[in-house]
Structure formats: C-alpha cells, structure tokens
Write a protein that holds these residues in place. Sequence first.
Motif, PDB file in Angstrom:
ATOM      1  N   ASP A 296       9.044  22.172  44.230  1.00  0.00           N
ATOM      2  CA  ASP A 296       9.964  23.174  43.668  1.00  0.00           C
ATOM      3  C   ASP A 296      10.206  22.950  42.182  1.00  0.00           C
ATOM      4  O   ASP A 296      10.255  23.905  41.403  1.00  0.00           O
ATOM      5  CB  ASP A 296      11.290  23.151  44.436  1.00  0.00           C
ATOM      6  CG  ASP A 296      11.226  23.948  45.737  1.00  0.00           C
ATOM      7  OD1 ASP A 296      10.231  24.669  45.939  1.00  0.00           O
ATOM      8  OD2 ASP A 296      12.169  23.842  46.536  1.00  0.00           O
TER       9      ASP A 296
ATOM     10  N   THR B 109       7.283  24.162  40.252  1.00  0.00           N
ATOM     11  CA  THR B 109       7.245  25.620  40.224  1.00  0.00           C
ATOM     12  C   THR B 109       8.225  26.155  39.183  1.00  0.00           C
ATOM     13  O   THR B 109       7.912  27.092  38.439  1.00  0.00           O
ATOM     14  CB  THR B 109       7.587  26.179  41.614  1.00  0.00           C
ATOM     15  OG1 THR B 109       6.735  25.587  42.593  1.00  0.00           O
ATOM     16  CG2 THR B 109       7.397  27.695  41.645  1.00  0.00           C
TER      17      THR B 109
ATOM     18  N   GLU C 143       1.083  22.187  48.869  1.00  0.00           N
ATOM     19  CA  GLU C 143       0.461  22.963  47.791  1.00  0.00           C
ATOM     20  C   GLU C 143       1.546  23.522  46.856  1.00  0.00           C
ATOM     21  O   GLU C 143       2.559  24.050  47.312  1.00  0.00           O
ATOM     22  CB  GLU C 143      -0.344  24.118  48.378  1.00  0.00           C
ATOM     23  CG  GLU C 143      -1.093  24.925  47.331  1.00  0.00           C
ATOM     24  CD  GLU C 143      -1.916  26.035  47.937  1.00  0.00           C
ATOM     25  OE1 GLU C 143      -2.503  26.834  47.169  1.00  0.00           O
ATOM     26  OE2 GLU C 143      -1.945  26.131  49.186  1.00  0.00           O
TER      27      GLU C 143
ATOM     28  N   PRO D  96      11.282  36.619  45.224  1.00  0.00           N
ATOM     29  CA  PRO D  96      10.405  35.459  45.046  1.00  0.00           C
ATOM     30  C   PRO D  96      10.355  35.033  43.575  1.00  0.00           C
ATOM     31  O   PRO D  96      10.473  35.851  42.674  1.00  0.00           O
ATOM     32  CB  PRO D  96       9.045  35.967  45.526  1.00  0.00           C
ATOM     33  CG  PRO D  96       9.360  37.129  46.419  1.00  0.00           C
ATOM     34  CD  PRO D  96      10.594  37.760  45.841  1.00  0.00           C
ATOM     35  N   TYR D  97      10.184  33.741  43.366  1.00  0.00           N
ATOM     36  CA  TYR D  97      10.085  33.156  42.027  1.00  0.00           C
ATOM     37  C   TYR D  97      11.348  33.375  41.202  1.00  0.00           C
ATOM     38  O   TYR D  97      11.287  33.521  39.991  1.00  0.00           O
ATOM     39  CB  TYR D  97       8.856  33.688  41.273  1.00  0.00           C
ATOM     40  CG  TYR D  97       7.564  33.420  42.000  1.00  0.00           C
ATOM     41  CD1 TYR D  97       7.111  32.117  42.182  1.00  0.00           C
ATOM     42  CD2 TYR D  97       6.813  34.465  42.530  1.00  0.00           C
ATOM     43  CE1 TYR D  97       5.925  31.861  42.866  1.00  0.00           C
ATOM     44  CE2 TYR D  97       5.630  34.216  43.213  1.00  0.00           C
ATOM     45  CZ  TYR D  97       5.193  32.914  43.377  1.00  0.00           C
ATOM     46  OH  TYR D  97       4.043  32.668  44.056  1.00  0.00           O
TER      47      TYR D  97
ATOM     48  N   PRO E 287       2.720  26.307  44.555  1.00  0.00           N
ATOM     49  CA  PRO E 287       2.337  27.703  44.329  1.00  0.00           C
ATOM     50  C   PRO E 287       2.087  27.986  42.851  1.00  0.00           C
ATOM     51  O   PRO E 287       2.722  27.402  41.971  1.00  0.00           O
ATOM     52  CB  PRO E 287       3.547  28.497  44.838  1.00  0.00           C
ATOM     53  CG  PRO E 287       4.689  27.535  44.794  1.00  0.00           C
ATOM     54  CD  PRO E 287       4.106  26.178  45.039  1.00  0.00           C
ATOM     55  N   VAL E 288       1.154  28.874  42.603  1.00  0.00           N
ATOM     56  CA  VAL E 288       0.857  29.290  41.228  1.00  0.00           C
ATOM     57  C   VAL E 288       1.699  30.516  40.924  1.00  0.00           C
ATOM     58  O   VAL E 288       1.571  31.557  41.577  1.00  0.00           O
ATOM     59  CB  VAL E 288      -0.635  29.608  41.052  1.00  0.00           C
ATOM     60  CG1 VAL E 288      -0.909  30.094  39.629  1.00  0.00           C
ATOM     61  CG2 VAL E 288      -1.478  28.374  41.381  1.00  0.00           C
ATOM     62  N   VAL E 289       2.571  30.391  39.951  1.00  0.00           N
ATOM     63  CA  VAL E 289       3.443  31.506  39.576  1.00  0.00           C
ATOM     64  C   VAL E 289       2.601  32.545  38.833  1.00  0.00           C
ATOM     65  O   VAL E 289       1.912  32.205  37.865  1.00  0.00           O
ATOM     66  CB  VAL E 289       4.608  31.021  38.690  1.00  0.00           C
ATOM     67  CG1 VAL E 289       5.484  32.196  38.271  1.00  0.00           C
ATOM     68  CG2 VAL E 289       5.430  29.976  39.422  1.00  0.00           C
TER      69      VAL E 289
END
Length: 391
Positions: A182, A185, A221, A157-158, A223-225
């Motif tokens: 994306d 992010t 939404e 992830p990330y 995402p908050v990394v």
Amino acid sequence: MGNAQDKPPGGGGGGGRSHQAAAGNGTRSRVGTAAEKPPRAPVKGVVNGARRESSPGGGQEERSSPADDTSYLDAPAGALPPHLARLKNAGNHLFKHGQFGDALEKYTQAIDGCAEAGIESPEDLCILYSNRAACLLKNGDSSECIQDCNKALELQPYSLKPLLRRAMAHESLERYKKAYVDYKTVLQMDSSVQAAHDSVHRITKMLIEQEGPEWREKLPEIPVVPLSIQQQHRDKPISAEVAEARAARVAHDEARRKDACFALLKREGNDLVKKGNFQEALQKYSECLALKPDECALYTNRAICLLRLNRFEEAKRDCDSALQMEPDNKKAFYRRALAYKGLQDYLSASSDLQEVLHLDPKVQEAEQELELVTSLLRQSLMESTPHTPRV
C-alpha cells in the motif's frame, strides 16, 4: 481535520454494488444502530456546539457566542444535502479537536443518512468511509479501519488517503507485506508523502530481517497505478494544509542538512587545529559560523587560529563576540588576554587574566600568563617614564 478526505480522482469504482448497500454497510456493531446503541449522555449546557442557558421561565434557550461559532457546519460538502453535510462538517471539526469517538459517530450517521436518502455519490461516500477510517485508526481499531478503507477504495480506486490509512493499519497489525504494497502504491501517486517513504524504509529493514535477501519475491503484487491517475494527482492543486506540511518538511530537512554540514565542518576544523594547520582551520570555523552565527564555541575556536596567525585584533573581536553571548566564558577571557598581549595592551591583558582566575583560581596557564604580562607591563611603564638626571 477540515475536509478530511479530498475528492479522489477517477470515476465511481463501486462496480455493480448498490450505493444503498454500500452505505448501509456503514453501520458498525461497535457504534450500534439507533435501536441498539444506548443514548449518549449530552454534555451539560452544550447542544450542537451552542450553549444553553436557563430562561426566566425555567426552560432553556440557545445562545451563540464568538467562541461557539458553528458556521463551519453550513460549509458545502460535495454533493451531500445540507443535513448530511452538517454531519460531515461536524465530524471534521470534532476530529480536528481530537474527539475521535464523537467524530466517528457523526461520520456513521452521515453514511447511514446517505443509504436512507438513496444518495448515489461515490466521491462523497468514499470521503466519509475514509474519514471514519481515520477515526478508527486513531482509536486503535485497525481491523475496522481496514474494512472502511476497503469500502472507500471500492467506491474510488486509487484514492490516496484510504490507501495510506490502510497501509498504516496493516503496519500497526504487523502485516508488513500488505503495508509495504500500500505504501508503494501511494508513492506512485504522490512521491512527496514523507510518511510513506519513512515507512517503506522501516518496513524494508523488518522484512529483510524476517524473510532474508529474497524478501521481495514473497511480496504480494504491487498494483501499477494508471498514468492518468498519477497525472491527476500531480495536477491537483494542493490544499493549504498540505502546503504547510510540505513547507515544514522542507524546513526540517534543511535544518538537518545544516546540522550535518555544521558538525562535519567543526570536526574538520578541530582536526586541523590539532595538526597545526591554523589557516585551513580558520576557514572551516568561518564556514561553521555562516551556518550557525550564534554558536559561542566557534568564536573562541577561531580565536585560537587567529592568535597563532598573529591576527590579534581579529582574535580580540571574536572573543568579544563570545563574551557577549556568554559573559563568564573563561576561554574567551583567556584568549582575549593573549590577543591584548599581542597588541601590547598589557593592562587590558592583566585585567582579563585576573577575571579568568576569579572565575577559576586553578587555571595555571592564567597564573603564568599573568606573571609574564605583569612583568611586561612594568617594563613598558619604565620605558615610558622619562629619565630624570640626578643633580
């Protein structure tokens, strides 16, 4: 592509998935399995980067040459065993040389090889899926690119590159909201990714046109990394390729800034000349020349100001500089003639004015100045001739 996907930060994100299953899903119908895919016709005379030549016995033997160096195949590739590392390195080499279809096959073979060998390395599998996604994106297969990016992100992830490639694939499919999420992010992890900034700006305009002023409320939404992931990306040493790209971007931005500043200063200088404010115009043109010292028109423009300020020697030097760049510049000859006239060098002034008329016989100002300078030359010659009394 070199090591086309850096190992992303964080631990394996595959959850309860078997890595065997994750790798096994790497085979795509478009590529085919060994049983389904027709054999690719080999490039005549070339096998695995080595050139074959007929031997005296009628067989073929490999011969390496400096141009066919295959040492890159043996470079380490994470935790992959040598035979799979060679497939990955071959894919990277093919991608770097624009052979995206062939690179895709190498990555697929490496992914399938991981499944067969039971290799559990989320980092390496993530890189292979991300690299194959890059090939699919280059080939215009955006839907399958997104699938590979999803698999890479399940494993890690990330991870920045799969996110960026998925964003590009979404954008190419006009799925602008998903692409926007994306890209945003990606920028949480690395705010220096100029492609993401440019795309966010471009997509924002499209979404405003499509969705109106409430477009943000209709986004998925973002995402908050986690801060730990952001910090890992900041601390990670950049590759030579990334450093080169950043330096090129900085140079490009600086060139754009200089161009904008230059255009503004030149426009201000021209406006000041029209208003008769030659001293301030002179300063503007001088600032322009500090940015672009090879711009011929600036020397002739500044010469106007210097002539009006009776700084004839400096005006002549600026015209000299212009003529070194453009030997047939009429304005430079004409204005240097005026400078010579101010310096009372009427012979040189006459010569420059004749050059103007040679280049363009229709310049009336040059004709008029030539008559005046010729008269001044005669007068100066008469005054310099000693008077001889008659006997």
